[in-house]
Scaffold this motif. Sequence first.
Motif, PDB file in Angstrom:
ATOM      1  N   MET A  41      29.839  41.781  47.615  1.00 32.72           N
ATOM      2  CA  MET A  41      31.207  41.320  47.800  1.00 32.72           C
ATOM      3  C   MET A  41      31.409  40.741  49.197  1.00 32.72           C
ATOM      4  O   MET A  41      32.010  39.674  49.356  1.00 32.72           O
ATOM      5  N   LEU A  97      41.508  44.798  46.195  1.00 34.42           N
ATOM      6  CA  LEU A  97      40.329  44.194  45.581  1.00 34.42           C
ATOM      7  C   LEU A  97      40.279  44.507  44.088  1.00 34.42           C
ATOM      8  O   LEU A  97      40.411  43.615  43.255  1.00 34.42           O
ATOM      9  N   PHE A  98      40.114  45.774  43.752  1.00 30.91           N
ATOM     10  CA  PHE A  98      40.061  46.162  42.344  1.00 30.91           C
ATOM     11  C   PHE A  98      40.471  47.622  42.192  1.00 30.91           C
ATOM     12  O   PHE A  98      40.471  48.388  43.158  1.00 30.91           O
ATOM     13  N   LYS A 214      38.250  36.153  44.275  1.00 30.70           N
ATOM     14  CA  LYS A 214      38.981  36.423  43.039  1.00 30.70           C
ATOM     15  C   LYS A 214      39.162  35.126  42.246  1.00 30.70           C
ATOM     16  O   LYS A 214      38.883  35.076  41.046  1.00 30.70           O
ATOM     17  N   LEU A 219      34.110  37.822  42.275  1.00 33.69           N
ATOM     18  CA  LEU A 219      34.326  39.263  42.296  1.00 33.69           C
ATOM     19  C   LEU A 219      34.148  39.857  40.900  1.00 33.69           C
ATOM     20  O   LEU A 219      33.486  40.888  40.735  1.00 33.69           O
ATOM     21  N   ALA A 220      34.714  39.211  39.914  1.00 35.15           N
ATOM     22  CA  ALA A 220      34.562  39.681  38.529  1.00 35.15           C
ATOM     23  C   ALA A 220      33.094  39.692  38.120  1.00 35.15           C
ATOM     24  O   ALA A 220      32.620  40.639  37.474  1.00 35.15           O
ATOM     25  N   LEU A 223      31.207  42.667  39.752  1.00 32.50           N
ATOM     26  CA  LEU A 223      31.509  43.928  39.069  1.00 32.50           C
ATOM     27  C   LEU A 223      30.817  43.996  37.713  1.00 32.50           C
ATOM     28  O   LEU A 223      30.195  45.012  37.368  1.00 32.50           O
ATOM     29  N   PRO A 230      35.359  43.857  34.417  1.00 32.30           N
ATOM     30  CA  PRO A 230      36.014  42.990  35.410  1.00 32.30           C
ATOM     31  C   PRO A 230      37.532  42.985  35.317  1.00 32.30           C
ATOM     32  O   PRO A 230      38.207  42.468  36.211  1.00 32.30           O
ATOM     33  N   VAL A 233      39.812  44.006  38.377  1.00 33.23           N
ATOM     34  CA  VAL A 233      40.172  43.155  39.505  1.00 33.23           C
ATOM     35  C   VAL A 233      41.683  43.012  39.564  1.00 33.23           C
ATOM     36  O   VAL A 233      42.331  42.734  38.558  1.00 33.23           O
ATOM     37  N   GLU A 235      44.780  41.035  40.336  1.00 36.69           N
ATOM     38  CA  GLU A 235      45.116  39.613  40.499  1.00 36.69           C
ATOM     39  C   GLU A 235      46.256  39.434  41.502  1.00 36.69           C
ATOM     40  O   GLU A 235      47.047  40.325  41.702  1.00 36.69           O
TER      41      GLU A 235
END
Length: 235
Positions: A41, A97-98, A214, A219-220, A223, A230, A233, A235
Amino acid sequence: MSVAAGEADDNILYYDQGVEGRWVPYQRGAVAGTTGVFQQMTDAISRHVDIDFKTVNFPAKRAQKAMKDGLIDLEFISLEWLPGGEAGEAYVVSEPLFEVNEYIVTLQGNQHLFPNRQAYYGRTLGTIAGYYYFDDDKFQREDFLTESLLIQGLKRDRFKGAILERETAKFWASVHKADIAFATLHTEGVLRIRLQKDKAHWLALINQGIAAIKASGELADILEGHGIDPAVVVE
């Protein structure tokens, strides 16, 4: 003074990557020697903004002290892990982030022992030395150095419940063939970067990088590459 002090380039930020086997798949990859979510990341963020993230490798308790002492620049954290959900006056925090959730993990058949948080008050829970737990004044910690050892302790009935992040618990339960169950939720929150306040001038750029990975889907993809849905995440 941080680890980064004295470097020629001010755009270097240091964080702890942990020892081998720590917080899989986030700090370390599932396969020994491979990178986890955090390094992938931060590498992705560096491709979008002019920040160079470097890692050090501390045991969890040492890393927590290094953050308090300003010897590292940032850490990945959910504010829900902290008393009052506050970042602390010495820090600033990034955009989310998530999602990341921790549970009281027990062996199959023991879920009834932990129907809610109050059920573990005054009892012993397996924990990781150096990890933050917002309510650890309400239970007895039995600290282990890694999540792997924590799952083994649970399997051997050293305690009835342990606090673990869901993905990590699933991974080590599979490795050690422990038949675990997720009882009550301990914390439900989002992961952020917590940054030393003397590095706050980098926060806008960090947030720009987070928004970029993102929007690009990086990022998805990171993961998903570690078996994480994902959809977590933010948004």
